[in-house]
Design a protein around this motif. Structure first.
Motif, PDB file in Angstrom:
ATOM      1  N   UNK A  65       0.817  -1.206   0.000  1.00  0.00           N
ATOM      2  CA  UNK A  65       0.000   0.000   0.000  1.00  0.00           C
ATOM      3  C   UNK A  65       0.849   1.253   0.000  1.00  0.00           C
ATOM      4  N   UNK A  66       0.265   2.339  -0.479  1.00  0.00           N
ATOM      5  CA  UNK A  66       0.903   3.650  -0.478  1.00  0.00           C
ATOM      6  C   UNK A  66      -0.207   4.681  -0.644  1.00  0.00           C
ATOM      7  N   UNK A  67       0.164   5.874  -1.064  1.00  0.00           N
ATOM      8  CA  UNK A  67      -0.851   6.923  -1.213  1.00  0.00           C
ATOM      9  C   UNK A  67      -1.796   6.641  -2.387  1.00  0.00           C
ATOM     10  N   UNK A  68      -1.469   5.685  -3.236  1.00  0.00           N
ATOM     11  CA  UNK A  68      -2.370   5.336  -4.338  1.00  0.00           C
ATOM     12  C   UNK A  68      -3.484   4.411  -3.876  1.00  0.00           C
ATOM     13  N   UNK A  69      -3.195   3.545  -2.909  1.00  0.00           N
ATOM     14  CA  UNK A  69      -4.218   2.639  -2.410  1.00  0.00           C
ATOM     15  C   UNK A  69      -3.621   1.578  -1.510  1.00  0.00           C
ATOM     16  N   UNK A  70      -4.506   0.780  -0.895  1.00  0.00           N
ATOM     17  CA  UNK A  70      -4.057  -0.283   0.010  1.00  0.00           C
ATOM     18  C   UNK A  70      -4.816  -1.570  -0.296  1.00  0.00           C
ATOM     19  N   UNK A  71      -4.169  -2.692  -0.031  1.00  0.00           N
ATOM     20  CA  UNK A  71      -4.817  -3.981  -0.210  1.00  0.00           C
ATOM     21  C   UNK A  71      -5.661  -4.317   1.009  1.00  0.00           C
ATOM     22  N   UNK A  72      -6.799  -4.967   0.769  1.00  0.00           N
ATOM     23  CA  UNK A  72      -7.696  -5.419   1.828  1.00  0.00           C
ATOM     24  C   UNK A  72      -7.767  -6.937   1.738  1.00  0.00           C
ATOM     25  N   UNK A  73      -7.155  -7.617   2.697  1.00  0.00           N
ATOM     26  CA  UNK A  73      -7.022  -9.068   2.628  1.00  0.00           C
ATOM     27  C   UNK A  73      -8.069  -9.767   3.471  1.00  0.00           C
ATOM     28  N   UNK A  74      -8.472 -10.943   3.022  1.00  0.00           N
ATOM     29  CA  UNK A  74      -9.396 -11.797   3.768  1.00  0.00           C
ATOM     30  C   UNK A  74      -9.287 -13.209   3.210  1.00  0.00           C
TER      31      UNK A  74
END
Length: 334
Positions: free
Chosen positions: A203-212
């Motif tokens: 992740x960074x200022x562009x976006x983040x991963x959401x894991x499940x």
């Protein structure tokens, strides 16, 4: 413009940010600006200003030597902040004298901390914003040895004030439907709301991963044509893991979007660190508009919520300079 800070050390990315851009999607430029817009509003409220540029400090702080007197405001991620070794209150505005050294440690809570200064940092602007957007090659990434300048401070006497800390919310992050939401079955949308996601390491200022452990891949999703995307959109790439877009997101994308985070809740995603848990809840368009209006009203009144800092005399190193007693007279005089 007055030289105000000499950068002596930085631990990670330190950039200049303000509110970012508006109306530039057609130019291929996303909103940009501060990742945590509420923290930015807090800095402005403490300083009694608006639309000035601040430093966004990602994670690991830095050391800054002051070349002139200034007011500073600190908000966002909770970091260990010390002025010549003395701890400073978070979410507050303080006076700094020329020659003093400000040390900002690693974030203890959150990710992005903000350092504002009376009069704002003066750096080049593009399309009305001084924000740094690395993907677009705009703005300034701060480097060791750099000297920053400030504008004229319109309210030099506004010091010694603090804002109440905003409690960390455990409520689900509110989202609204996108043009693609109905492409996901009702079963999948329900599972999306019931799932506890973990912020991934990417992740960074562009976006983040959401894991499940769930798979949200949309059958035939890779055939969707690219179209406009904005910060807050939650994309579902082919492998089924989710990706939440943030301030420096691209402006077009071809992945299906299961939901879009309300702008007023987006700072909560920006401030999560790897391993933090998140849940989401769909709200109606009307509920989303009402929430945004309430948030705008709350931010507009932040300045009125600033209260004088109450200090413990036992912890005041410069107690004799505080002029606690003046105008003393002899007990024998009439």
């Amino acid at each position: 413009m007055t030289p105000v800070i000499q950068v002596e050390r930085i631990g990670a990315a330190v950039t200049v940010q303000d509110a970012g851009w508006s109306g530039t999607l057609a130019l291929g430029l996303s909103r940009g600006g501060a990742a945590d817009t509420f923290a930015l509003s807090s800095v402005w409220a403490l300083l009694g200003e608006s639309d000035t540029a601040v430093l966004e400090i990602a994670g690991f702080g830095g050391t800054f030597r002051f070349l002139s007197d200034a007011r500073i405001a600190i908000a966002g991620a909770v970091m260990d902040v010390r002025l010549d070794g003395t701890a400073l209150l978070h979410n507050a505005v303080h006076f700094v004298q020329a020659g003093q050294v400000l040390e900002i440690g690693a974030a203890r809570v959150g990710l992005y901390g903000y350092l504002g200064i009376g009069g704002g940092f003066v750096t080049p602007k593009f399309q009305g914003s001084a924000s740094t957007h690395r993907g677009a090659g705009l703005g300034q990434v701060i480097e060791v040895g750099q000297t920053l300048k400030m504008g004229a401070d319109p309210r030099p006497d506004r010091i010694g004030l603090a804002l109440p800390s905003r409690p960390k919310s455990s409520a689900a992050i509110r989202v609204v439907a996108t043009a693609h939401t109905e492409l996901f079955s009702e079963q999948v949308r329900t599972r999306f709301e019931e799932t506890v996601f973990t912020r991934g390491s990417k992740g960074n200022r562009q976006g983040v991963t959401l894991e499940s452990s769930e798979d949200f891949a949309l059958q035939g999703g890779q055939s969707i044509l690219s179209e406009t995307v904005i910060p807050g959109d939650i994309q579902v790439p082919g492998q089924g893991a989710l990706f939440a877009l943030l301030a420096d997101s691209q402006t077009t994308g071809g992945y299906p979007r299961i939901a879009a985070v309300l702008p007023c809740d987006l700072p909560r995603i920006a401030q999560v660190v790897a391993g933090d848990e998140l849940k989401f809840k769909f709200v109606t368009r009307e509920e989303g508009i009402a929430a945004e209006r309430a948030e705008r009203k709350a931010r507009a009144t932040l300045g009125k919520q600033c209260k004088a800092i109450l200090r413990d005399p036992a912890q005041i190193n410069d107690l004799l300079s505080c002029q606690l007693i003046s105008g003393a007279v002899s007990g024998e005089s009439e």
